[in-house]
Design an enzyme around this catalytic site. Structure first.
Site, PDB file in Angstrom:
ATOM      1  N   GLU A   1      45.344  72.280  66.353  1.00  0.00           N
ATOM      2  CA  GLU A   1      46.516  72.853  67.017  1.00  0.00           C
ATOM      3  C   GLU A   1      47.284  71.761  67.748  1.00  0.00           C
ATOM      4  O   GLU A   1      48.055  72.028  68.665  1.00  0.00           O
ATOM      5  CB  GLU A   1      46.100  74.017  67.930  1.00  0.00           C
ATOM      6  CG  GLU A   1      45.654  75.215  67.105  1.00  0.00           C
ATOM      7  CD  GLU A   1      45.247  76.434  67.911  1.00  0.00           C
ATOM      8  OE1 GLU A   1      45.506  76.466  69.133  1.00  0.00           O
ATOM      9  OE2 GLU A   1      44.666  77.354  67.310  1.00  0.00           O
TER      10      GLU A   1
ATOM     11  N   GLU B   1      43.909  74.064  77.107  1.00  0.00           N
ATOM     12  CA  GLU B   1      43.086  74.722  76.096  1.00  0.00           C
ATOM     13  C   GLU B   1      43.878  74.773  74.797  1.00  0.00           C
ATOM     14  O   GLU B   1      44.218  75.830  74.287  1.00  0.00           O
ATOM     15  CB  GLU B   1      42.646  76.114  76.548  1.00  0.00           C
ATOM     16  CG  GLU B   1      43.758  77.069  76.907  1.00  0.00           C
ATOM     17  CD  GLU B   1      43.252  78.496  77.077  1.00  0.00           C
ATOM     18  OE1 GLU B   1      43.759  79.181  77.994  1.00  0.00           O
ATOM     19  OE2 GLU B   1      42.391  78.939  76.296  1.00  0.00           O
TER      20      GLU B   1
END
Lengths: 225, 649
Positions: B458, B449
């Protein structure tokens, strides 16, 4: 604190109320020959008004032992009223926060017991000095004492559980200092610090007054272009 | 008093005002205020100065009431000042222009003295308002708390499409009215001052929905609802058209306060009065002429649904700019993990995806003999481990889990969790960066995730390409792909918050923000897509995309402050997860949108497309985005070489 208007019995022989000196209550202003009107009822005959650092006390001069009081914490609004259209006599207009927040006023008979029960439901009170020139002074006294009694239910700044990064490059910090500054101000329209969470415009949502109108068809076509 | 009690709503739109049309001379103002407050209005929009006044040397300003008649608290909470409407700073007549300037400054100075929170400026009287804006800009620079609300009628005439003739087009152009243009000219001339706001006059006719939508990205503080805008229902009471009702609900949801203005057009009798009781009648206060309109506004407010619980939780983050997380470069704190782990919807989606992958991977016949190897890369404190084991139990598949985590603090928590849950025989903890670890065996399923608000921001691609070594050639990655999206938006508040930092770096940074007071100008388009497993794992994750946005013609012109960014991820097959507005997973709160600001907002004329370029750049130690608008007018390339904003590897 006590919400609403209540009967007051602790009166000395000279007609002045006994103050709760132990709790720091002090007398701020006395107004002779002041009438009060409760809700939409007719004004009571003149009495003496005592404004203390904690409450407003009115003592009848005609009826011995009759007196009303309301804590400043329960006075959610006070204003000077001079407009004859609003009220026939110049007065101090106040709104009182009650326990159940209901605007309902009973039409019960005028017996002593019922009058006492009714006091706690009064949401508006007017103070009518015999000399209208005293209104400004009374208003000032009200404002001064209201400031001495800030609302304990005022919203506290609870810290939200959301994550905020403190570390890292300071230049990367989002958010604005101006935001904090602005949020300190009460919103326009909010009465002093008292956020009356249960006194709102009373309506019946299914009231037929609010039915939609038949909207003209040409208007619909016009908007469509 | 407040229009109603709506769970979670603490905004100022609960307080409704009324406009005072006639100058309250001779200390009438306190009586007018008292009457209005007792009629459940919360504040007045009142003239401050006698409109017949014209400046002469030595004259004293004839004000509605001095600060001895109403105290500062009353002025501040219950009066919005109305600046004299005769003021016309762009008049041809020089004397009028000069009188206007002197008077405007005097009235604003008086309002500041009284501690008013806001004043309403008269609307521009013509499309050219340069001198008016100059004087206002001068005043704005000296203000501290006072806000100036420029009054703007909410109107926009629609161009006639039938006229193709050139000559008529010119004629038609001069006839086209769009009051948004007046506002835009004025605030540009005033350098986007954060204390210059809008008070919209709502009339009986409304422009198109797209056109109205622009205003939700602007600093609209009040909607002045004219009594002429009301219709009459079968019972003779005032009500609003459905379009007005919808607009009003939009205003309530965006903290815009309603001010009722005009003469009463509805004479509705007060049925409740006991006409027989002479004593009672005498004492009853005269009902405010505009009370039926206020009652209707309160009805619209009270009819609204309560704010959902999630919205109440997030309400304090509305339009609050935050730096995105850097989970690869920084170790996250326990509080951050705690918050994200509460997002049960997200982990439900992961569990569904893992369950599907397990069933696809191992047939029912082989359940008893086959053990699936699953690796959670970036395990954090374990929520994906839990989701994986629950999926295995649900599907009856046997599982061997490797939990790979580089944050040594989270690893401590992981050990506690596994002991607590009795998962020792099922889960092996690997305290290592997935980019460096050497796995003892290949995995069937890789779960992560690592997604940010923009999908790849990210550095999920860099991580997962590095982790692909652990995966069997026919293995499954969850997520299997993700895509970023952008759309142009008007966002005055965000622009002003960034501007307050007074540097370029803040305008070249992407922010995570719960977008609220914005206008979304065109449908989203996709920007970058990443697939996992990556068919070419050694290829660069650099990207470049050029996009063109067509704003609907009926919207009119608009100002673009930047681009809102979103993502959507395919976890596995038909199991999605994302925040792209058209396909967003409901009730999820792990991500707010991302906002890419423009240094200078770009004016987009009606019928003109926006062309924007986005780059994703990779260096040895960092990844960054660059962005630029090239049409209708070019902007600088923002964040060139990652000079202001980057994500560390």
């Amino acid at each position: 604190m006590v919400l609403g208007l209540y009967a007051f019995a602790d009166i000395a022989a000279d007609g002045a109320p006994h103050l709760n000196s132990a709790a720091g209550e002090e007398l701020v202003r006395v107004e002779r020959a002041a009438a009060v009107a409760l809700g939409s009822r007719a004004p009571e005959p003149p009495g003496t008004l005592f404004i203390t650092t904690r409450r407003v006390i009115w003592v009848s001069e005609v009826e011995k032992g009759k007196a009303y009081a309301v804590d400043f914490l329960a006075v959610s609004l006070h204003a000077v009223s001079r407009d004859p259209e609003a009220y026939s006599s110049p007065c101090i207009y106040t709104q009182i926060e009650t326990e159940d927040g209901s605007d309902e006023e009973s039409d019960e008979s005028d017996s002593e017991v019922n009058v006492e029960t009714e006091l706690s439901k009064v949401t508006e009170m007017r103070i009518i000095p015999s000399d209208p020139c005293q209104l400004d002074g009374l208003f000032e006294a009200f404002s001064h004492c209201a400031e001495l009694n800030p609302d304990p239910n005022a919203e506290s700044d609870e810290e939200n559980g959301w994550a905020h990064r403190d570390e890292g490059d300071e230049d990367m910090t989002g958010g604005s200092d101006a935001e904090c500054e602005f949020s300190d101000v009460n919103p326009i329209g909010q009465t002093d610090e008292h956020d009356i969470t249960h006194a709102v415009v009373e309506l019946q949502i299914n009231d037929q007054r609010f039915e939609d109108a038949e909207e003209a068809e040409h208007e619909t076509h016009g908007n469509g272009h | 008093m407040p229009l109603g009690q709506r769970a979670g709503d603490k905004s100022e739109s609960r307080y409704c005002g009324v406009e005072v049309l006639d100058f309250p001379a001779g200390e009438e103002l306190p009586a007018v205020l008292s009457h209005s407050l007792s009629s459940s209005f919360d504040f007045l929009l009142a003239p401050l100065v006698d409109p017949d006044y014209r400046p002469t040397p030595g004259s004293v300003l004839p004000v509605a009431a001095s600060d001895l008649v109403l105290g500062p608290a009353q002025w501040s909470s219950h009066i919005v000042g109305k600046i004299s409407e005769w003021i016309d700073l762009d008049a041809e007549d020089e004397q009028l222009r000069l009188d206007s300037e002197i008077t405007l400054k005097q009235e604003i100075a008086w309002a500041s003295h009284l501690s008013l929170q806001a004043c309403v400026l008269p609307p521009p009287k013509r499309s050219s308002c340069a001198n008016y804006a100059r004087v206002v800009n001068h005043i704005l620079q000296g203000l501290t708390n006072l806000q100036l609300w420029l009054r703007i009628p909410l109107e926009k005439s629609e161009p006639m499409d039938e006229d193709h003739d050139g000559a008529k087009d010119n004629s038609d152009m001069s006839d086209t009215v769009d009051s948004w243009e007046w506002w835009n000219s004025f605030r540009l001339l005033c350098e986007h001052s954060s204390q210059l706001c809008v008070a919209l006059d709502v009339l009986s006719t409304l422009p198109s929905m797209n056109s109205l939508g622009r205003w939700f990205g602007e600093p609209v503080r009040a909607a002045i609802l004219q009594t002429n805008a009301f219709l009459t229902n079968a019972r003779g009471y005032p009500c609003l058209s459905k379009r007005h009702q919808k607009l009003l609900t939009g205003f309530f949801n965006h903290s815009v306060q309603v001010i009722i203005s005009g003469r009463s057009n509805h004479n509705v009798s007060q049925g409740g009065v006991l006409s027989g009781d002479e004593n009672h009648t005498e004492d009853t206060a005269v009902r405010h002429a505009l009370s039926p309109y206020l009652d209707y506004i309160a009805y619209i407010y009270q009819r609204m649904d309560p704010l959902p619980e999630q919205e109440r939780f997030e309400i304090n983050y509305r339009d609050f700019l935050q730096s995105p997380l850097q989970p690869l470069m920084d170790n996250l704190e326990a509080q951050t993990y705690e918050t994200f782990e509460k997002d049960t919807v997200k982990y439900t989606q992961y569990q569904r995806a893992i369950a599907k992958a397990l069933v696809d991977r191992v047939s029912d016949d082989d359940v008893s003999t086959t053990k699936t190897v699953l690796m959670v890369v970036g395990a954090g404190r374990g929520p994906l481990v839990r989701a994986s084991l629950q999926a295995a139990e649900e599907t009856g598949r046997k599982l061997k889990v490797y939990a790979v985590e580089k944050n040594p603090n989270a690893v401590i928590t992981l050990h506690s969790l596994i002991k607590l849950e009795g998962w020792e025989s099922l889960v092996t903890i690997i305290s290592s960066d997935m980019r460096c670890w050497e796995a003892p065996e290949k995995a069937d399923i890789l779960v992560s995730e690592l997604l940010g608000s923009f999908g790849d921001n990210e550095l999920s691609p860099e991580c997962l390409d590095g982790a692909q070594r652990f995966l069997k050639p026919d293995g499954i990655s969850i997520p299997s792909s993700y895509t970023s999206f952008i759309e142009p938006i008007t966002a005055s508040k965000l622009h002003n918050d960034i501007k307050a930092h007074k540097d370029i770096a803040h305008f070249e940074t992407a922010y995570v923000v719960k977008l609220h007071r914005i206008a979304r100008l065109a449908p989203t388009q996709s920007v970058f897509t990443f697939d996992h497993p990556n068919p070419s794992p050694n290829a660069s994750n650099q990207r470049y995309t050029k996009l063109k946005f067509e704003i609907p013609q009926e919207t009119g012109s608009c100002l673009v402050h930047g681009f809102a960014g979103y993502f959507d991820a395919v976890l596995y097959k038909d199991v999605h997860l994302g925040i792209e507005p058209n396909t967003a997973t409901p009730n999820m709160f792990s991500w707010f949108p991302i906002f890419f600001p423009l240094r200078k907002p770009i004016y987009v004329p009606s019928k003109t497309p926006i062309e924007v370029h986005f780059w994703r750049c990779c260096g040895a130690t960092k990844v960054w985005y660059e962005w630029a608008v090239t049409a209708p007018s070019p902007s600088p390339i923002h964040n060139s070489n990652g000079r202001s904003y980057w994500v560390g590897l």
